[in-house]
Write a protein that holds these residues in place. Structure first.
Motif, PDB file in Angstrom:
ATOM      1  N   ALA A   1       0.820  -1.430  -0.087  1.00 21.98           N
ATOM      2  CA  ALA A   1      -0.210  -0.044  -0.185  1.00 21.98           C
ATOM      3  C   ALA A   1       0.978   1.286   0.029  1.00 21.98           C
ATOM      4  O   ALA A   1       0.518   2.183  -0.682  1.00 21.98           O
ATOM      5  CB  ALA A   1      -1.021   0.031   1.446  1.00 21.98           C
ATOM      6  N   SER A   2       1.882   1.216   0.547  1.00 19.78           N
ATOM      7  CA  SER A   2       2.817   2.313   0.745  1.00 19.78           C
ATOM      8  C   SER A   2       3.572   2.585  -0.563  1.00 19.78           C
ATOM      9  O   SER A   2       3.709   3.795  -1.042  1.00 19.78           O
ATOM     10  CB  SER A   2       4.135   2.235   1.838  1.00 19.78           C
TER      11      SER A   2
ATOM     12  N   PHE B   1       2.197   1.763  -3.532  1.00 19.98           N
ATOM     13  CA  PHE B   1       1.329   2.329  -4.521  1.00 19.98           C
ATOM     14  C   PHE B   1       1.007   3.694  -4.269  1.00 19.98           C
ATOM     15  O   PHE B   1       0.850   4.306  -5.210  1.00 19.98           O
ATOM     16  CB  PHE B   1       0.127   1.284  -4.542  1.00 19.98           C
ATOM     17  N   THR B   2       0.791   4.150  -2.863  1.00 21.00           N
ATOM     18  CA  THR B   2       0.892   5.582  -2.690  1.00 21.00           C
ATOM     19  C   THR B   2       1.961   6.376  -3.213  1.00 21.00           C
ATOM     20  O   THR B   2       1.586   7.319  -3.700  1.00 21.00           O
ATOM     21  CB  THR B   2       0.493   5.595  -1.192  1.00 21.00           C
ATOM     22  N   VAL B   3       3.200   6.072  -3.064  1.00 16.76           N
ATOM     23  CA  VAL B   3       4.128   6.885  -3.357  1.00 16.76           C
ATOM     24  C   VAL B   3       4.015   6.856  -5.073  1.00 16.76           C
ATOM     25  O   VAL B   3       4.431   7.965  -5.816  1.00 16.76           O
ATOM     26  CB  VAL B   3       5.636   6.089  -2.910  1.00 16.76           C
TER      27      VAL B   3
ATOM     28  N   GLY C   1       1.701   6.614  -6.698  1.00 27.17           N
ATOM     29  CA  GLY C   1       0.375   7.572  -7.311  1.00 27.17           C
ATOM     30  C   GLY C   1       0.828   9.002  -6.817  1.00 27.17           C
ATOM     31  O   GLY C   1       0.254   9.732  -7.747  1.00 27.17           O
ATOM     32  N   VAL C   2       1.224   9.282  -6.009  1.00 25.45           N
ATOM     33  CA  VAL C   2       1.553  10.855  -5.835  1.00 25.45           C
ATOM     34  C   VAL C   2       2.524  11.195  -6.514  1.00 25.45           C
ATOM     35  O   VAL C   2       2.296  12.344  -6.996  1.00 25.45           O
ATOM     36  CB  VAL C   2       2.140  10.895  -4.317  1.00 25.45           C
TER      37      VAL C   2
END
Length: 116
Positions: free
Chosen positions: A46-47, A49-51, A53-54
């Motif tokens: 999840a981390s 994918f978040t990075v 995505g940002v």
């Protein structure tokens, strides 16, 4: 009462509440480790994918749009200057020659007074 007596009393009281299949402590520990591993993997994924995505959103929003090439516009038009007859400001500045200097026609601009 000693600790062994208390432990034995609790074991006897607990006999009625235990499930029919005895729980193996190593199986419980392994199950807990699997759960921790699964949660850790989910958190790291999840981390990541978040990075990603940002970063993708910031590149998409901050990327400058291509600028079209400059197209020359029409040439500026010069409007003629109109004045009235009673204008106090001359259209073109006129040079005043120094006294005694020849004027545009070659004659002195100012008549020189001669005394007899």
């Amino acid at each position: 009462m000693h600790a062994d007596d208390i432990r034995a009393a609790l074991d006897q009281a607990e006999q009625g509440y235990r499930p029919t299949g005895a729980a193996d402590p190593t199986a419980i520990i392994e199950r807990g480790r699997r759960i921790q591993r699964r949660r850790r993997t989910a958190a790291v994924t999840a981390s990541a994918f978040t990075v990603v995505g940002v970063l993708a959103a910031s590149f998409a929003l901050l990327r400058p749009e291509p600028v079209p090439p400059a197209v020359p516009g029409p040439a500026p038009s010069v409007a003629p200057v109109t004045t009235t007859e009673n204008s106090l400001v001359p259209l073109t500045p006129q040079a005043t020659p120094a006294p005694g200097a020849p004027g545009p026609s070659g004659s002195p601009c100012c008549p020189v007074a001669t005394t007899p």
